[in-house]
Design a protein around this motif. Structure first.
Motif, PDB file in Angstrom:
ATOM      1  N   ALA A  58      56.655  54.326  64.368  1.00 52.29           N
ATOM      2  CA  ALA A  58      56.431  53.290  65.375  1.00 52.29           C
ATOM      3  C   ALA A  58      57.737  52.694  65.886  1.00 52.29           C
ATOM      4  N   ILE A  59      58.840  53.029  65.264  1.00 47.98           N
ATOM      5  CA  ILE A  59      60.159  52.528  65.670  1.00 47.98           C
ATOM      6  C   ILE A  59      60.746  53.515  66.672  1.00 47.98           C
ATOM      7  N   HIS A  60      61.198  53.008  67.777  1.00 52.82           N
ATOM      8  CA  HIS A  60      61.801  53.870  68.795  1.00 52.82           C
ATOM      9  C   HIS A  60      62.961  54.638  68.173  1.00 52.82           C
ATOM     10  N   PRO A  61      63.085  55.947  68.473  1.00 53.50           N
ATOM     11  CA  PRO A  61      64.151  56.765  67.864  1.00 53.50           C
ATOM     12  C   PRO A  61      65.540  56.178  68.004  1.00 53.50           C
ATOM     13  N   SER A  62      65.823  55.486  69.089  1.00 54.20           N
ATOM     14  CA  SER A  62      67.160  54.900  69.274  1.00 54.20           C
ATOM     15  C   SER A  62      67.444  53.777  68.292  1.00 54.20           C
ATOM     16  N   MET A  63      66.398  53.205  67.681  1.00 57.91           N
ATOM     17  CA  MET A  63      66.578  52.090  66.756  1.00 57.91           C
ATOM     18  C   MET A  63      66.574  52.531  65.290  1.00 57.91           C
ATOM     19  N   ARG A  64      66.248  53.763  65.013  1.00 60.48           N
ATOM     20  CA  ARG A  64      66.080  54.220  63.629  1.00 60.48           C
ATOM     21  C   ARG A  64      67.362  54.216  62.828  1.00 60.48           C
ATOM     22  N   ALA A  65      68.485  54.392  63.455  1.00 60.82           N
ATOM     23  CA  ALA A  65      69.761  54.374  62.722  1.00 60.82           C
ATOM     24  C   ALA A  65      70.113  52.972  62.251  1.00 60.82           C
ATOM     25  N   ASP A  66      69.574  51.962  62.916  1.00 63.20           N
ATOM     26  CA  ASP A  66      69.852  50.575  62.548  1.00 63.20           C
ATOM     27  C   ASP A  66      69.215  50.282  61.219  1.00 63.20           C
TER      28      ASP A  66
END
Length: 92
Positions: free
Chosen positions: A84-92
Motif C-alpha cells: 500500500a506504500i507508493h514505491p517511491s516511498m519504500r526506501a524511506d
C-alpha cells in the motif's frame, strides 16, 4: 507485556499470526492504525479457548509504523502493508 517483543506484525487484522507467534512462545505485537482494529483483534484473542500464557504474549496496540524505530523487534511481519506504500516511498 513482560519482556522484549520478539515479533511484530503490521496491520494484523484479527491477529491470527500474532496469536500463532505467541503460541510458539514469542512475545508478539500487532501494530494497528485504528483503535477499532486493536479492539477487534484483542476481542478475538480474548474469545479463544487457548492457554492464558499464550494470550498474555499476544498484544495489540495502536501505533504509527513510521514512528517506531528500527531494531525494536527480532522479526517484522506483514501480508500486505508495504504494497500500500507508493514505491517511491519504500526506501524511506
Amino acid at each position: 507485556m513482560a519482556g522484549a517483543v520478539d515479533r511484530a506484525e503490521y496491520h494484523s487484522r484479527r491477529g491470527y499470526d500474532v496469536l500463532l507467534f505467541a503460541g510458539e512462545g514469542s512475545d508478539a505485537l500487532g501494530l494497528e492504525i485504528s483503535q477499532t482494529a486493536v479492539d477487534v483483534a484483542s476481542g478475538y484473542r480474548d474469545s479463544l479457548r487457548i492457554p492464558d500464557e499464550h494470550k498474555k504474549k499476544a498484544n495489540f496496540v495502536l501505533g504509527d509504523f513510521f514512528k517506531y524505530g528500527t531494531g525494536q523487534f527480532d522479526v517484522g511481519f506483514d501480508h500486505n502493508f508495504f504494497c500500500a506504500i507508493h514505491p517511491s516511498m519504500r526506501a524511506d
